[in-house]
Design a protein around this motif. Structure first.
Motif, mmCIF file in Angstrom:
data_model
loop_
_atom_site.group_PDB
_atom_site.id
_atom_site.type_symbol
_atom_site.label_atom_id
_atom_site.label_comp_id
_atom_site.label_asym_id
_atom_site.label_seq_id
_atom_site.Cartn_x
_atom_site.Cartn_y
_atom_site.Cartn_z
ATOM 1 N N GLU A 323 68.106 43.114 58.737
ATOM 2 C CA GLU A 323 69.319 43.722 58.192
ATOM 3 C C GLU A 323 70.074 42.766 57.262
ATOM 4 O OE1 GLU A 323 72.043 45.454 60.904
ATOM 5 O OE2 GLU A 323 70.720 47.164 61.366
ATOM 6 N N ARG A 324 70.079 41.481 57.589
ATOM 7 C CA ARG A 324 70.870 40.524 56.811
ATOM 8 C C ARG A 324 70.050 40.011 55.628
ATOM 9 N NH1 ARG A 324 75.673 38.422 57.404
ATOM 10 N NH2 ARG A 324 76.215 36.321 56.707
ATOM 11 N N ILE A 325 70.531 40.319 54.434
ATOM 12 C CA ILE A 325 69.860 39.843 53.219
ATOM 13 C C ILE A 325 70.899 39.247 52.269
ATOM 14 C CG2 ILE A 325 67.920 41.436 53.352
ATOM 15 C CD1 ILE A 325 69.283 43.190 51.271
ATOM 16 N N SER A 326 70.420 38.398 51.369
ATOM 17 C CA SER A 326 71.294 37.750 50.387
ATOM 18 C C SER A 326 71.216 38.535 49.077
ATOM 19 C CB SER A 326 70.847 36.303 50.160
ATOM 20 O OG SER A 326 71.609 35.696 49.144
ATOM 21 N N ILE A 327 72.383 38.869 48.516
ATOM 22 C CA ILE A 327 72.455 39.648 47.278
ATOM 23 C C ILE A 327 73.395 38.941 46.308
ATOM 24 C CG2 ILE A 327 73.031 41.885 46.241
ATOM 25 C CD1 ILE A 327 72.638 43.097 49.064
ATOM 26 N N GLY A 328 72.966 38.780 45.075
ATOM 27 C CA GLY A 328 73.810 38.120 44.081
ATOM 28 C C GLY A 328 73.426 38.522 42.678
ATOM 29 N N TYR A 329 74.208 38.071 41.723
ATOM 30 C CA TYR A 329 73.899 38.353 40.323
ATOM 31 C C TYR A 329 74.481 37.265 39.436
ATOM 32 C CZ TYR A 329 78.702 40.046 39.413
ATOM 33 O OH TYR A 329 80.062 40.145 39.249
ATOM 34 N N ILE A 360 85.423 42.316 38.766
ATOM 35 C CA ILE A 360 85.702 41.272 37.778
ATOM 36 C C ILE A 360 87.104 41.517 37.247
ATOM 37 C CG2 ILE A 360 84.962 40.208 35.612
ATOM 38 C CD1 ILE A 360 82.160 41.417 36.159
ATOM 39 N N PRO A 361 87.981 40.532 37.319
ATOM 40 C CA PRO A 361 89.384 40.775 36.959
ATOM 41 C C PRO A 361 89.581 41.042 35.472
ATOM 42 C CG PRO A 361 89.003 38.436 37.342
ATOM 43 C CD PRO A 361 87.745 39.152 37.757
ATOM 44 N N ALA A 362 90.723 41.651 35.150
ATOM 45 C CA ALA A 362 91.103 41.887 33.757
ATOM 46 C C ALA A 362 91.413 40.565 33.071
ATOM 47 C CB ALA A 362 92.323 42.807 33.708
ATOM 48 N N ASN A 363 91.376 40.576 31.746
ATOM 49 C CA ASN A 363 91.709 39.395 30.944
ATOM 50 C C ASN A 363 90.892 38.175 31.345
ATOM 51 O OD1 ASN A 363 93.929 40.578 29.367
ATOM 52 N ND2 ASN A 363 94.921 40.740 31.371
ATOM 53 N N PHE A 364 89.603 38.406 31.575
ATOM 54 C CA PHE A 364 88.722 37.309 31.964
ATOM 55 C C PHE A 364 87.558 37.155 30.989
ATOM 56 C CE2 PHE A 364 85.031 35.734 34.468
ATOM 57 C CZ PHE A 364 85.519 34.474 34.758
ATOM 58 N N LEU A 365 86.857 38.252 30.678
ATOM 59 C CA LEU A 365 85.715 38.198 29.771
ATOM 60 C C LEU A 365 86.156 38.392 28.328
ATOM 61 C CD1 LEU A 365 83.095 40.312 31.751
ATOM 62 C CD2 LEU A 365 83.212 37.831 31.569
ATOM 63 N N ASN A 366 85.491 37.691 27.430
ATOM 64 C CA ASN A 366 85.754 37.838 25.996
ATOM 65 C C ASN A 366 85.039 39.080 25.476
ATOM 66 O OD1 ASN A 366 86.825 37.120 23.518
ATOM 67 N ND2 ASN A 366 86.033 35.040 23.572
ATOM 68 N N ASP A 367 85.416 39.528 24.273
ATOM 69 C CA ASP A 367 84.703 40.682 23.706
ATOM 70 C C ASP A 367 83.330 40.224 23.240
ATOM 71 O OD1 ASP A 367 85.902 40.780 20.336
ATOM 72 O OD2 ASP A 367 86.400 39.270 21.836
ATOM 73 N N ASP A 368 82.319 40.813 23.873
ATOM 74 C CA ASP A 368 80.941 40.415 23.631
ATOM 75 C C ASP A 368 80.030 41.412 24.335
ATOM 76 O OD1 ASP A 368 78.729 38.975 22.806
ATOM 77 O OD2 ASP A 368 79.488 37.038 23.497
ATOM 78 N N VAL A 369 78.708 41.197 24.235
ATOM 79 C CA VAL A 369 77.724 42.004 24.951
ATOM 80 C C VAL A 369 77.177 41.170 26.100
ATOM 81 C CG1 VAL A 369 75.558 43.300 24.771
ATOM 82 C CG2 VAL A 369 77.147 43.254 22.846
ATOM 83 N N TYR A 370 77.086 41.772 27.288
ATOM 84 C CA TYR A 370 76.694 41.045 28.497
ATOM 85 C C TYR A 370 75.542 41.759 29.208
ATOM 86 C CZ TYR A 370 81.213 38.746 27.867
ATOM 87 O OH TYR A 370 82.277 38.054 27.346
ATOM 88 N N GLN A 371 74.789 40.982 30.004
ATOM 89 C CA GLN A 371 73.725 41.541 30.828
ATOM 90 C C GLN A 371 73.881 41.076 32.270
ATOM 91 O OE1 GLN A 371 70.056 40.448 28.756
ATOM 92 N NE2 GLN A 371 69.808 42.580 28.148
ATOM 93 N N VAL A 372 73.473 41.942 33.194
ATOM 94 C CA VAL A 372 73.519 41.638 34.631
ATOM 95 C C VAL A 372 72.114 41.297 35.105
ATOM 96 C CG1 VAL A 372 74.008 42.538 36.931
ATOM 97 C CG2 VAL A 372 75.518 43.124 35.019
ATOM 98 N N HIS A 373 71.965 40.094 35.629
ATOM 99 C CA HIS A 373 70.704 39.638 36.242
ATOM 100 C C HIS A 373 70.924 39.643 37.750
ATOM 101 C CE1 HIS A 373 67.904 35.958 37.142
ATOM 102 N NE2 HIS A 373 67.462 37.073 37.695
ATOM 103 N N VAL A 374 70.335 40.614 38.440
ATOM 104 C CA VAL A 374 70.562 40.757 39.884
ATOM 105 C C VAL A 374 69.366 40.213 40.652
ATOM 106 C CG1 VAL A 374 69.565 43.084 40.037
ATOM 107 C CG2 VAL A 374 71.324 42.382 41.671
ATOM 108 N N TYR A 375 69.644 39.631 41.839
ATOM 109 C CA TYR A 375 68.553 39.082 42.641
ATOM 110 C C TYR A 375 68.844 39.280 44.123
ATOM 111 C CZ TYR A 375 71.903 35.342 41.500
ATOM 112 O OH TYR A 375 73.049 34.634 41.232
ATOM 113 N N PHE A 376 67.761 39.474 44.891
ATOM 114 C CA PHE A 376 67.832 39.707 46.334
ATOM 115 C C PHE A 376 66.934 38.693 47.040
ATOM 116 C CE2 PHE A 376 68.643 43.630 44.136
ATOM 117 C CZ PHE A 376 69.644 44.271 44.863
#
Length: 423
Positions: A323-329, A360-376
Protein backbone atom coordinates in the motif's frame (compact mmCIF):
# COMPACT_ATOMS: atom_id res chain seq x y z
CA UNK A 1 30.16 40.76 -48.74
CA UNK A 2 28.98 37.60 -46.95
CA UNK A 3 31.56 34.83 -46.58
CA UNK A 4 29.32 31.84 -47.38
CA UNK A 5 30.94 28.52 -46.54
CA UNK A 6 27.94 26.21 -46.97
CA UNK A 7 24.86 26.57 -49.17
CA UNK A 8 21.86 24.27 -49.58
CA UNK A 9 19.78 24.83 -52.73
CA UNK A 10 16.35 23.17 -53.15
CA UNK A 11 17.37 20.07 -51.17
CA UNK A 12 14.77 17.28 -51.15
CA UNK A 13 15.07 13.65 -50.08
CA UNK A 14 12.53 10.98 -50.98
CA UNK A 15 12.29 7.49 -49.49
CA UNK A 16 10.14 4.50 -50.44
CA UNK A 17 8.37 2.98 -47.45
CA UNK A 18 8.65 -0.69 -46.64
CA UNK A 19 11.42 -1.41 -49.12
CA UNK A 20 15.21 -1.54 -49.25
CA UNK A 21 16.57 0.83 -51.87
CA UNK A 22 14.64 3.20 -54.09
CA UNK A 23 11.95 0.83 -55.27
CA UNK A 24 11.17 -2.08 -57.55
CA UNK A 25 12.87 -3.03 -60.81
CA UNK A 26 9.89 -1.68 -62.75
CA UNK A 27 10.23 1.68 -61.00
CA UNK A 28 13.96 1.82 -61.78
CA UNK A 29 13.30 0.98 -65.45
CA UNK A 30 10.61 3.68 -65.57
CA UNK A 31 13.07 6.21 -64.13
CA UNK A 32 15.71 5.18 -66.71
CA UNK A 33 13.22 5.44 -69.60
CA UNK A 34 12.24 8.97 -68.55
CA UNK A 35 15.91 9.91 -68.14
CA UNK A 36 17.01 8.78 -71.63
CA UNK A 37 14.13 10.79 -73.12
CA UNK A 38 15.22 13.87 -71.15
CA UNK A 39 12.08 13.87 -68.99
CA UNK A 40 11.69 14.45 -65.24
CA UNK A 41 11.76 11.55 -62.78
CA UNK A 42 8.04 10.56 -62.60
CA UNK A 43 8.27 9.71 -58.89
CA UNK A 44 9.23 13.25 -57.91
CA UNK A 45 5.61 14.27 -58.44
CA UNK A 46 4.25 11.85 -55.87
CA UNK A 47 4.83 11.22 -52.18
CA UNK A 48 3.39 12.29 -48.84
CA UNK A 49 4.63 14.85 -46.35
CA UNK A 50 6.81 13.22 -43.69
CA UNK A 51 4.33 13.06 -40.79
CA UNK A 52 5.30 9.84 -39.05
CA UNK A 53 2.20 9.83 -36.77
CA UNK A 54 -0.35 9.50 -39.58
CA UNK A 55 -1.12 6.85 -42.17
CA UNK A 56 -0.37 8.13 -45.66
CA UNK A 57 -1.82 7.34 -49.05
CA UNK A 58 1.48 6.96 -50.93
CA UNK A 59 4.30 4.45 -50.72
CA UNK A 60 6.74 7.35 -51.12
CA UNK A 61 7.53 9.94 -48.46
CA UNK A 62 9.50 13.19 -48.56
CA UNK A 63 11.92 13.23 -45.60
CA UNK A 64 13.00 16.70 -46.82
CA UNK A 65 11.26 19.04 -49.24
CA UNK A 66 12.75 22.15 -50.89
CA UNK A 67 15.28 23.11 -48.19
CA UNK A 68 17.19 26.35 -48.84
CA UNK A 69 19.64 28.15 -46.55
CA UNK A 70 23.15 29.59 -46.35
CA UNK A 71 25.75 29.38 -43.58
CA UNK A 72 28.45 31.99 -43.11
CA UNK A 73 32.00 31.29 -41.98
CA UNK A 74 32.24 31.40 -38.17
CA UNK A 75 28.50 30.98 -37.68
CA UNK A 76 27.01 28.46 -35.21
CA UNK A 77 23.76 27.25 -36.75
CA UNK A 78 21.34 25.33 -34.55
CA UNK A 79 18.78 22.97 -36.09
CA UNK A 80 15.78 22.04 -33.94
CA UNK A 81 12.58 20.07 -34.43
CA UNK A 82 10.65 17.08 -33.17
CA UNK A 83 11.76 13.50 -33.88
CA UNK A 84 11.11 12.78 -37.55
CA UNK A 85 11.33 16.43 -38.63
CA UNK A 86 14.24 15.68 -40.99
CA UNK A 87 17.15 17.10 -38.98
CA UNK A 88 19.42 14.04 -39.16
CA UNK A 89 18.61 13.44 -42.83
CA UNK A 90 19.63 17.02 -43.59
CA UNK A 91 22.94 16.65 -41.72
CA UNK A 92 23.70 13.38 -43.53
CA UNK A 93 23.21 15.14 -46.85
CA UNK A 94 25.34 18.10 -45.78
CA UNK A 95 28.05 15.65 -44.65
CA UNK A 96 27.77 13.77 -47.96
CA UNK A 97 26.87 10.54 -46.16
CA UNK A 98 23.84 10.27 -48.44
CA UNK A 99 22.85 12.10 -51.62
CA UNK A 100 19.79 14.32 -52.03
CA UNK A 101 17.01 13.25 -54.39
CA UNK A 102 16.96 16.78 -55.82
CA UNK A 103 18.98 19.92 -55.19
CA UNK A 104 22.64 20.53 -54.46
CA UNK A 105 25.08 21.31 -51.65
CA UNK A 106 27.89 23.77 -52.18
CA UNK A 107 30.64 23.90 -49.56
CA UNK A 108 34.15 25.26 -49.13
CA UNK A 109 36.66 23.34 -47.06
CA UNK A 110 36.65 20.15 -45.02
CA UNK A 111 33.49 18.96 -43.24
CA UNK A 112 33.85 16.80 -40.10
CA UNK A 113 30.71 14.97 -38.96
CA UNK A 114 29.70 13.53 -35.62
CA UNK A 115 26.34 11.99 -36.49
CA UNK A 116 26.12 8.86 -34.34
CA UNK A 117 28.17 7.32 -31.55
CA UNK A 118 31.15 5.58 -33.13
CA UNK A 119 30.64 6.97 -36.64
CA UNK A 120 33.84 6.48 -38.65
CA UNK A 121 35.57 4.44 -35.93
CA UNK A 122 36.93 0.94 -36.52
CA UNK A 123 36.16 -1.13 -33.43
CA UNK A 124 39.15 -3.41 -33.91
CA UNK A 125 41.61 -0.48 -33.97
CA UNK A 126 42.85 1.35 -30.88
CA UNK A 127 41.82 4.87 -30.00
CA UNK A 128 45.20 6.18 -31.15
CA UNK A 129 44.94 4.38 -34.51
CA UNK A 130 41.41 5.70 -35.02
CA UNK A 131 42.64 9.27 -34.47
CA UNK A 132 45.12 8.86 -37.35
CA UNK A 133 42.49 7.10 -39.49
CA UNK A 134 39.95 9.90 -39.04
CA UNK A 135 42.59 12.54 -39.69
CA UNK A 136 43.56 10.82 -42.94
CA UNK A 137 39.89 10.71 -43.99
CA UNK A 138 39.76 14.48 -43.42
CA UNK A 139 42.77 14.87 -45.73
CA UNK A 140 45.38 15.68 -43.07
CA UNK A 141 48.97 14.49 -43.15
CA UNK A 142 50.41 12.20 -40.49
CA UNK A 143 52.57 15.07 -39.24
CA UNK A 144 49.54 17.39 -38.86
CA UNK A 145 47.65 14.73 -36.91
CA UNK A 146 50.63 13.97 -34.65
CA UNK A 147 50.92 17.65 -33.75
CA UNK A 148 47.35 17.56 -32.39
CA UNK A 149 47.51 14.09 -30.81
CA UNK A 150 48.28 15.12 -27.22
CA UNK A 151 45.50 17.76 -27.22
CA UNK A 152 42.97 15.26 -28.56
CA UNK A 153 43.83 12.62 -25.95
CA UNK A 154 43.84 15.14 -23.11
CA UNK A 155 40.47 16.63 -24.10
CA UNK A 156 38.82 13.22 -24.50
CA UNK A 157 39.87 12.09 -21.01
CA UNK A 158 40.57 8.60 -22.38
CA UNK A 159 44.36 8.50 -21.94
CA UNK A 160 44.37 5.22 -20.03
CA UNK A 161 42.46 3.46 -22.83
CA UNK A 162 44.00 5.18 -25.84
CA UNK A 163 45.89 2.03 -26.89
CA UNK A 164 42.90 -0.25 -26.29
CA UNK A 165 40.57 -1.32 -29.16
CA UNK A 166 37.60 1.03 -29.43
CA UNK A 167 35.15 -1.89 -29.34
CA UNK A 168 35.87 -2.06 -25.59
CA UNK A 169 34.96 1.61 -25.01
CA UNK A 170 31.69 2.66 -23.42
CA UNK A 171 29.38 4.85 -25.51
CA UNK A 172 30.45 7.85 -23.41
CA UNK A 173 34.15 7.21 -24.01
CA UNK A 174 33.54 6.70 -27.73
CA UNK A 175 31.70 10.00 -28.14
CA UNK A 176 34.34 11.83 -26.08
CA UNK A 177 37.11 10.63 -28.37
CA UNK A 178 35.06 11.16 -31.54
CA UNK A 179 34.25 14.75 -30.57
CA UNK A 180 37.86 15.49 -29.68
CA UNK A 181 39.03 14.14 -33.06
CA UNK A 182 36.40 16.14 -34.98
CA UNK A 183 37.07 19.37 -33.07
CA UNK A 184 40.88 19.36 -32.94
CA UNK A 185 41.64 18.24 -36.49
CA UNK A 186 40.50 21.68 -37.68
CA UNK A 187 37.72 21.12 -40.22
CA UNK A 188 36.21 24.25 -41.73
CA UNK A 189 32.72 22.94 -40.88
CA UNK A 190 31.88 20.81 -37.81
CA UNK A 191 28.54 18.95 -37.97
CA UNK A 192 27.18 17.56 -34.68
CA UNK A 193 23.93 15.60 -34.29
CA UNK A 194 22.68 15.15 -30.70
CA UNK A 195 25.54 12.83 -29.73
CA UNK A 196 26.64 15.09 -26.87
CA UNK A 197 23.60 13.83 -24.95
CA UNK A 198 25.52 10.56 -24.43
CA UNK A 199 28.28 12.31 -22.47
CA UNK A 200 28.12 13.34 -18.84
CA UNK A 201 27.49 16.91 -17.65
CA UNK A 202 31.19 17.70 -17.31
CA UNK A 203 31.92 16.61 -20.89
CA UNK A 204 28.90 18.47 -22.30
CA UNK A 205 30.16 21.66 -20.67
CA UNK A 206 33.65 21.12 -22.14
CA UNK A 207 32.22 20.33 -25.57
CA UNK A 208 30.03 23.43 -25.68
CA UNK A 209 32.99 25.55 -24.58
CA UNK A 210 35.12 24.03 -27.33
CA UNK A 211 32.45 24.70 -29.96
CA UNK A 212 32.33 28.34 -28.84
CA UNK A 213 36.13 28.56 -29.17
CA UNK A 214 35.95 26.97 -32.63
CA UNK A 215 33.45 29.50 -33.93
CA UNK A 216 34.45 32.70 -32.12
CA UNK A 217 38.17 32.27 -31.70
CA UNK A 218 39.08 30.23 -34.75
CA UNK A 219 36.41 31.43 -37.21
CA UNK A 220 35.18 27.96 -38.09
CA UNK A 221 31.56 26.96 -38.65
CA UNK A 222 29.41 24.65 -36.50
CA UNK A 223 26.08 22.98 -37.35
CA UNK A 224 24.48 21.74 -34.14
CA UNK A 225 21.36 19.56 -33.76
CA UNK A 226 20.04 19.06 -30.25
CA UNK A 227 16.84 18.69 -28.24
CA UNK A 228 18.52 20.60 -25.39
CA UNK A 229 17.06 24.04 -26.03
CA UNK A 230 19.17 25.69 -23.32
CA UNK A 231 22.38 24.49 -25.03
CA UNK A 232 21.11 25.59 -28.46
CA UNK A 233 20.17 29.05 -27.19
CA UNK A 234 23.52 29.48 -25.41
CA UNK A 235 25.71 28.26 -28.24
CA UNK A 236 24.04 29.22 -31.51
CA UNK A 237 24.09 32.53 -33.37
CA UNK A 238 21.15 31.47 -35.57
CA UNK A 239 18.56 28.70 -35.40
CA UNK A 240 16.51 26.83 -38.01
CA UNK A 241 13.39 24.96 -36.89
CA UNK A 242 12.03 22.06 -38.94
CA UNK A 243 8.69 20.29 -39.17
CA UNK A 244 7.74 17.36 -41.40
CA UNK A 245 10.77 17.85 -43.66
CA UNK A 246 10.30 21.60 -44.13
CA UNK A 247 11.94 24.68 -42.62
CA UNK A 248 9.31 26.55 -40.61
CA UNK A 249 11.55 29.10 -38.87
CA UNK A 250 14.94 30.71 -39.46
CA UNK A 251 16.49 33.51 -37.42
CA UNK A 252 17.19 34.74 -33.89
CA UNK A 253 17.72 31.77 -31.52
CA UNK A 254 15.53 33.08 -28.68
CA UNK A 255 12.60 33.88 -30.98
CA UNK A 256 12.78 30.69 -33.05
CA UNK A 257 13.10 28.48 -29.95
CA UNK A 258 10.20 30.31 -28.25
CA UNK A 259 7.97 29.92 -31.33
CA UNK A 260 8.88 26.24 -31.59
CA UNK A 261 8.24 25.47 -27.91
CA UNK A 262 4.98 27.35 -27.73
CA UNK A 263 3.48 25.70 -30.80
CA UNK A 264 0.12 24.04 -30.19
CA UNK A 265 1.61 20.56 -30.47
CA UNK A 266 3.20 20.96 -27.04
CA UNK A 267 -0.04 21.65 -25.17
CA UNK A 268 -1.46 18.73 -23.14
CA UNK A 269 -2.68 20.05 -19.80
CA UNK A 270 -5.01 17.17 -19.06
CA UNK A 271 -5.20 13.42 -19.71
CA UNK A 272 -8.17 11.25 -18.78
CA UNK A 273 -9.03 7.58 -19.34
CA UNK A 274 -12.33 5.77 -18.86
CA UNK A 275 -10.82 2.42 -17.88
CA UNK A 276 -7.77 1.05 -16.09
CA UNK A 277 -6.81 -0.99 -19.18
CA UNK A 278 -6.55 2.17 -21.31
CA UNK A 279 -4.87 4.28 -18.59
CA UNK A 280 -1.26 5.43 -18.76
CA UNK A 281 1.21 3.36 -16.75
CA UNK A 282 2.35 -0.25 -16.40
CA UNK A 283 1.74 -3.36 -14.31
CA UNK A 284 2.65 -1.42 -11.13
CA UNK A 285 0.83 1.91 -11.45
CA UNK A 286 -1.96 3.26 -13.65
CA UNK A 287 -2.76 6.96 -14.07
CA UNK A 288 -6.48 7.40 -14.83
CA UNK A 289 -6.44 11.20 -14.68
CA UNK A 290 -3.83 13.93 -14.51
CA UNK A 291 -4.28 17.66 -15.00
CA UNK A 292 -2.94 21.11 -14.29
CA UNK A 293 -5.98 22.97 -13.00
CA UNK A 294 -6.54 26.68 -12.41
CA UNK A 295 -7.49 26.58 -8.71
CA UNK A 296 -8.00 30.35 -8.58
CA UNK A 297 -11.05 30.25 -10.87
CA UNK A 298 -12.26 26.72 -10.28
CA UNK A 299 -12.46 26.09 -14.05
CA UNK A 300 -10.03 23.46 -15.32
CA UNK A 301 -9.51 24.85 -18.81
CA UNK A 302 -9.10 28.52 -17.89
CA UNK A 303 -5.92 30.30 -18.92
CA UNK A 304 -3.35 30.09 -16.13
CA UNK A 305 -1.95 33.51 -15.28
CA UNK A 306 1.17 34.07 -13.17
CA UNK A 307 -1.21 35.18 -10.38
CA UNK A 308 -3.18 31.89 -10.47
CA UNK A 309 -3.04 29.19 -7.81
CA UNK A 310 -2.35 25.89 -9.61
CA UNK A 311 -3.45 22.38 -8.66
CA UNK A 312 -1.53 19.39 -10.03
CA UNK A 313 -4.12 16.62 -9.67
CA UNK A 314 -3.77 12.88 -10.30
CA UNK A 315 -6.03 9.87 -9.91
CA UNK A 316 -3.98 6.68 -9.74
CA UNK A 317 -4.43 2.96 -9.13
CA UNK A 318 -1.80 1.16 -7.07
CA UNK A 319 -1.35 -2.30 -8.62
CA UNK A 320 1.63 -3.39 -6.48
CA UNK A 321 1.39 -5.65 -3.43
CA UNK A 322 2.31 -2.84 -1.02
CA UNK A 323 0.00 0.00 0.00
CA UNK A 324 2.80 2.45 0.84
CA UNK A 325 4.49 3.85 -2.26
CA UNK A 326 6.59 6.93 -2.99
CA UNK A 327 5.13 9.46 -5.46
CA UNK A 328 6.81 12.62 -6.72
CA UNK A 329 7.35 14.88 -9.68
CA UNK A 330 9.82 17.35 -11.14
CA UNK A 331 8.54 20.51 -12.77
CA UNK A 332 10.77 21.40 -15.71
CA UNK A 333 10.87 24.22 -18.19
CA UNK A 334 10.38 23.07 -21.77
CA UNK A 335 14.12 23.69 -22.23
CA UNK A 336 14.87 20.99 -19.65
CA UNK A 337 15.79 23.06 -16.57
CA UNK A 338 14.35 21.66 -13.32
CA UNK A 339 12.35 24.32 -11.46
CA UNK A 340 11.68 22.17 -8.40
CA UNK A 341 10.91 18.63 -7.29
CA UNK A 342 8.25 17.53 -4.81
CA UNK A 343 7.19 14.17 -3.44
CA UNK A 344 6.33 12.01 -0.43
CA UNK A 345 5.31 8.52 0.62
CA UNK A 346 1.59 7.78 0.62
CA UNK A 347 -0.73 4.94 1.65
CA UNK A 348 -2.57 4.02 -1.57
CA UNK A 349 -5.14 1.20 -1.30
CA UNK A 350 -4.24 -1.68 -3.61
CA UNK A 351 -6.48 -1.86 -6.67
CA UNK A 352 -8.50 1.23 -5.78
CA UNK A 353 -8.43 4.81 -7.07
CA UNK A 354 -6.38 7.28 -5.02
CA UNK A 355 -6.58 11.01 -5.72
CA UNK A 356 -3.54 13.20 -5.06
CA UNK A 357 -3.31 16.99 -5.25
CA UNK A 358 -0.20 19.16 -5.06
CA UNK A 359 -0.81 22.91 -4.98
CA UNK A 360 1.61 25.42 -6.50
CA UNK A 361 1.13 28.90 -5.04
CA UNK A 362 0.25 32.02 -7.02
CA UNK A 363 2.97 34.48 -8.04
CA UNK A 364 5.60 31.76 -8.09
CA UNK A 365 6.14 30.55 -11.68
CA UNK A 366 7.25 32.85 -14.47
CA UNK A 367 5.40 33.01 -17.79
CA UNK A 368 6.80 30.09 -19.72
CA UNK A 369 6.02 26.54 -20.92
CA UNK A 370 6.48 23.75 -18.37
CA UNK A 371 6.42 19.94 -18.27
CA UNK A 372 5.60 17.52 -15.45
CA UNK A 373 7.97 14.58 -14.98
CA UNK A 374 6.21 12.17 -12.60
CA UNK A 375 7.80 9.15 -10.92
CA UNK A 376 6.66 6.32 -8.64
CA UNK A 377 8.83 4.17 -6.35
CA UNK A 378 8.33 1.49 -3.71
CA UNK A 379 8.69 2.34 -0.04
CA UNK A 380 12.29 1.15 -0.40
CA UNK A 381 12.77 3.48 -3.43
CA UNK A 382 12.87 0.84 -6.18
CA UNK A 383 11.47 2.25 -9.42
CA UNK A 384 7.88 1.42 -10.37
CA UNK A 385 7.00 3.81 -13.21
CA UNK A 386 7.90 7.23 -14.59
CA UNK A 387 6.73 9.54 -17.35
CA UNK A 388 9.03 12.41 -18.28
CA UNK A 389 6.37 14.29 -20.27
CA UNK A 390 3.14 13.51 -18.43
CA UNK A 391 1.69 17.01 -18.88
CA UNK A 392 2.69 20.20 -20.67
CA UNK A 393 1.23 23.59 -19.84
CA UNK A 394 1.82 27.30 -20.29
CA UNK A 395 1.81 30.10 -17.73
CA UNK A 396 0.84 33.51 -19.11
CA UNK A 397 1.45 37.01 -17.80
CA UNK A 398 -1.73 38.78 -18.88
CA UNK A 399 -0.50 42.20 -17.74
CA UNK A 400 2.71 41.84 -19.73
CA UNK A 401 0.83 40.69 -22.81
CA UNK A 402 -1.32 43.84 -22.47
CA UNK A 403 1.86 45.88 -22.91
CA UNK A 404 2.42 47.11 -19.36
CA UNK A 405 5.52 45.15 -18.33
CA UNK A 406 8.57 43.34 -19.65
CA UNK A 407 9.17 39.71 -18.72
CA UNK A 408 10.64 39.24 -15.25
CA UNK A 409 14.05 37.53 -15.30
CA UNK A 410 14.45 34.02 -13.96
CA UNK A 411 12.66 30.67 -13.96
CA UNK A 412 10.51 31.65 -10.97
CA UNK A 413 9.09 35.04 -10.02
CA UNK A 414 7.97 34.83 -6.37
CA UNK A 415 6.10 37.73 -4.78
CA UNK A 416 8.59 38.64 -2.03
CA UNK A 417 7.95 41.17 0.78
CA UNK A 418 9.92 44.43 0.76
CA UNK A 419 10.34 46.93 3.57
CA UNK A 420 11.87 50.37 3.69
CA UNK A 421 13.63 51.92 6.66
CA UNK A 422 13.99 55.67 6.61
CA UNK A 423 16.71 57.30 8.71
Amino acid sequence: MKDIILKAENISKQYRLGQVGTGTLSHDLNRWWHQVRGKEDPYLKIGDTNDRSTKGSSEYVWALKDINFEVERGEVLGIIGKNGAGKSTLLKILSKVTAPTTGSIKSRGRIASLLEVGTGFNGEMTGRENIFLNGAILGMTKKEIASKLDEIIDFSGCERYIDTPVKRYSSGMTVRLAFAVAAFLEPEVLVIDEVLAVGDAEFQKKAIGKMQDISRGEGRTVLFVSHNMAAVETLCTRVISMKNGNICGNGNPTKIISDYLQSSSFSERKISFDSIEKAKGNENVKILYAAIENASTGFIDDVIDVTSVIDFRMKIVNRTKQERISIGYDLRTIKGDVVFGSGNKFDCSIGKITELICQIPANFLNDDVYQVHVYFHTDGMSGLFQDMELLTFEIKDIKRESGYLRKVNGIIRPSLPWTINKS
